[in-house]
Design an enzyme around this catalytic site. Sequence first.
Site, PDB file in Angstrom:
ATOM      1  N   SER A 173      47.868  36.390  32.867  1.00 35.62           N
ATOM      2  CA  SER A 173      47.214  35.093  32.991  1.00 35.62           C
ATOM      3  C   SER A 173      48.267  34.075  33.425  1.00 35.62           C
ATOM      4  CB  SER A 173      46.605  34.667  31.651  1.00 35.62           C
ATOM      5  OG  SER A 173      47.640  34.374  30.727  1.00 35.62           O
ATOM      6  N   ASP A 198      45.697  36.989  37.155  1.00 32.31           N
ATOM      7  CA  ASP A 198      44.304  36.718  36.776  1.00 32.31           C
ATOM      8  C   ASP A 198      44.007  35.225  36.984  1.00 32.31           C
ATOM      9  OD1 ASP A 198      41.829  37.518  35.830  1.00 32.31           O
ATOM     10  OD2 ASP A 198      42.400  37.471  33.718  1.00 32.31           O
ATOM     11  N   ASP A 209      41.047  31.213  41.555  1.00 35.11           N
ATOM     12  CA  ASP A 209      39.863  30.755  40.831  1.00 35.11           C
ATOM     13  C   ASP A 209      39.584  29.297  41.177  1.00 35.11           C
ATOM     14  OD1 ASP A 209      37.903  29.956  39.105  1.00 35.11           O
ATOM     15  OD2 ASP A 209      38.783  30.884  37.325  1.00 35.11           O
ATOM     16  N   GLY A 214      36.026  36.327  26.217  1.00 30.95           N
ATOM     17  CA  GLY A 214      36.092  36.208  24.761  1.00 30.95           C
ATOM     18  C   GLY A 214      35.198  37.244  24.098  1.00 30.95           C
ATOM     19  N   GLY A 264      35.044  39.691  31.509  1.00 33.02           N
ATOM     20  CA  GLY A 264      34.391  39.666  30.196  1.00 33.02           C
ATOM     21  C   GLY A 264      34.026  41.069  29.733  1.00 33.02           C
ATOM     22  N   THR A 290      40.447  40.298  25.895  1.00 33.85           N
ATOM     23  CA  THR A 290      40.203  40.036  24.468  1.00 33.85           C
ATOM     24  C   THR A 290      40.394  41.277  23.599  1.00 33.85           C
ATOM     25  OG1 THR A 290      38.662  38.295  25.118  1.00 33.85           O
ATOM     26  CG2 THR A 290      38.505  39.086  22.848  1.00 33.85           C
TER      27      THR A 290
HETATM   28 ZN   LIG Z   1      38.053  36.723  33.879  1.00 31.56          ZN
END
Ligand SMILES: [Zn+2]
Length: 286
Positions: free
Chosen positions: A50, A82, A104, A180, A208, A232
């Site tokens: 990230s 990411d 993004d 999450g 996700g 997650t």
């Molecule tokens: Zn994502």
Amino acid sequence: MGVTPLTEILAEPFEERYAVPAINVFNDLTLEAVLAAAVEKASPLIVQTSVKTVRSVGSGVLFAMWNAMTAGIEVPVTLHLDHCPEREVITECLRQGWNSVLFDASELPVEENMRQTVEVVAEARAFGAAVEGEIESITGVEDGVGSDTAAERQDLSVALEFLRTTQVDVFAPAIGNAHGSYKRAPVLDAQRVSDIVSAYPVPIALHGGSGLSDEQFRDLISRGCAKVNISTALKETYMKSNLAFLRTAEERRKWDPPSLFRDVRRDVVELTGSLMDLFGSTGRAR
Ligand SMILES: [Zn+2]
């Protein structure tokens, strides 16, 4: 084998309808452990970072670890950035040697997103790198990026125009998935994956992924989700493994860091391996 472009890693899975886990690592231990799992399972692997991890560890240190740990590795692996809304972080990672980036710009109007994604694709190509694109934010905040408001989905025609114009290598549509932990079982629009793929055959990234059922994974992968993101689930495994070890250490009053690392590593390797089995990538690097 060894470090491989993202497009090459995804070509066969997309063709044969299995998926490669794309796992968000956040330190040396998790990086080493997911790579070890890939070797153990003879599976291709996408390692993701990230923006938060790039900032906390530093792109130079992260890339040096990646280089050292993948030297001589005998399975195909690739390093991916990411969700990144910041162009300068994209440039920084491409310069270091990341193999692909997810630009993004889902918070921007589609037209502007498209204009900038075209630029990012050109920039990445100059480094021999690939680009994942998205036009809808995936619901849920992940490492400080995103929003909890349910993502609005664009028409299929808008998605197709984005794909044709930008020539991104991987596409991440919103299909009712969320970052999450899911509070209740998600209702997914799997048909949307089929609609996109049949109109424009591009590997789909499933975001996700933590918390979907095995059945949901199998269905989505069979429709063209060739890259399945897991963040997650790894964080939870990592933290819970630490917690369990530390509770025992406290009871026994034994404080030995290497034993902690060994336990946590074992659990991260096990989780990663089980995802490879589930997604069908186990044995594909033989
Ligand atoms: Zn994502």
